[in-house]
Scaffold this active site. Structure first.
Site: not given
Ligand code: AKB
Length: 326
Positions: A8, A11-12, A35, A143, A147
């Site tokens: 990655g 990416g940022q 990628i 998300y 995590k």
């Molecule tokens: C998001 O906002 O999804 C990310 C994070 C805080 O993990 N920047």
């Protein structure tokens, strides 16, 4: 000598972390993994090797690890929180199936692995003020689910197989090189671009919504320092709360206005991002990271704002000249 693979890398975080690691390890190799469709360009491409490294292609990852004798993998492949709500299965696939591919290779090839966690690992039942290191983790976003699973799997591979996994829970990251995309905290980057361009900012997050944020130089240092920490001091591994500042859109826009007096902002709240933001901590307690590996942020809201405005003024002026074909 270190041989590192950054997955990655365009990416940022990856675009800046890869360059920092190359500066820190001139005698080693830092491979920029990417990628298809987001190939590295410019200095990222010219300053070291680049390889297509899709986390879902374990054979390809293994080939790269063997070719460059990789000893450390920074696994930054992820769909951010708002995008993961739109494509939950893909988010799980990349973040978890991809992680297992990496951990299996790491187990057989003795690689250390950094896979970031996030404030997104917490949920509405988590204490929102001074969120402890060890506390309730019941996120409601995909998300967040990925995590929490990332933290658990990373710890599992450490305890079961001795894989040297370590990580931090990143706050929202503010940077001026590569834009984030699809995150809940992206507003805190986009607001600076709008302010420097002289545009009114439409804020998707409601006033009064506090979240942890961090300037990219501190985040990069955290990613490097946790991987260099003395393992005998680590009580925790996956993953450490790290914090530097917490603010809401009102505080951020007022701070920007101190430097750009005409700056204007109004709200058009995005319900998906707002629900996610409401479930996240307002401010984390990072005392474990401070104690176990000496974590200490250097930027606060004022110093970050001064630096962001200066960097973006420079960057946007360059891009204006380029567009004008000069
Ligand atoms: C998001 O906002 O999804 C990310 C994070 C805080 O993990 N920047």
């Amino acid at each position: 000598m270190k041989n590192i693979l950054v997955i990655g890398s365009t990416g940022q975080i990856g675009s800046e972390l890869t360059m920092k690691l190359r500066k820190l390890h001139p005698e080693g190799t830092v491979v920029a993994g990417y990628i298809k469709g987001s190939e590295p360009k410019g200095r990222l491409l010219e300053s070291g090797p680049a390889e297509e490294a899709d986390v879902l292609d374990g054979e390809e990852l293994l080939r790269i690890v063997k070719k460059y004798h990789i000893d450390t993998v920074y696994n930054l492949a992820a769909l951010l929180s708002a995008t993961a709500e739109k494509r939950p299965e893909l988010a799980w696939h990349i973040q978890i199936d991809g992680l297992i591919n990496i951990l299996e290779i790491a187990k057989d090839n003795r690689c250390a692995v950094f896979t970031p966690s996030s404030i997104g690992a917490f949920g509405p039942e988590t204490p929102h003020l001074n969120t402890p290191q060890d506390t309730i983790m019941r996120p409601r976003s995909m998300y967040g689910c990925t995590k929490v699973a990332t933290e658990l799997l990373s710890d599992y591979y450490f305890h079961k197989f001795g894989v040297d996994t370590r990580s931090v829970r990143f706050p929202g990251l503010i940077s001026n090189v590569t834009l984030p995309g699809g995150g809940t905290t992206d507003y805190a980057v986009e607001i600076y671009y709008a302010a420097v361009k002289g545009e009114e900012f439409v804020c998707p997050i409601a006033g009064g919504t506090f979240m942890d944020m961090m300037y990219m130089p501190d985040a990069l240092r955290a990613a490097v320092e946790i991987m260099e920490a003395d393992p005998s001091r680590l009580v925790h591994r996956n993953s450490f709360n790290i914090a530097s500042m917490s603010f809401d859109p009102e505080i951020l826009s007022a701070k920007i206005r101190e430097h750009i007096p005409g700056f204007k902002m109004h709200y058009e709240v995005d319900p998906v991002r707002q629900a996610i933001a409401d479930s996240w901590p307002d401010k984390m307690d990072d005392s474990c990271a401070r104690k176990e590996w000496g974590w200490k942020p250097t930027y606060d809201l004022e110093s970050m704002t001064v630096d962001m405005i200066e960097a973006l003024r420079k960057k946007l002026k360059i891009s204006t000249i380029e567009k004008a074909g000069v």
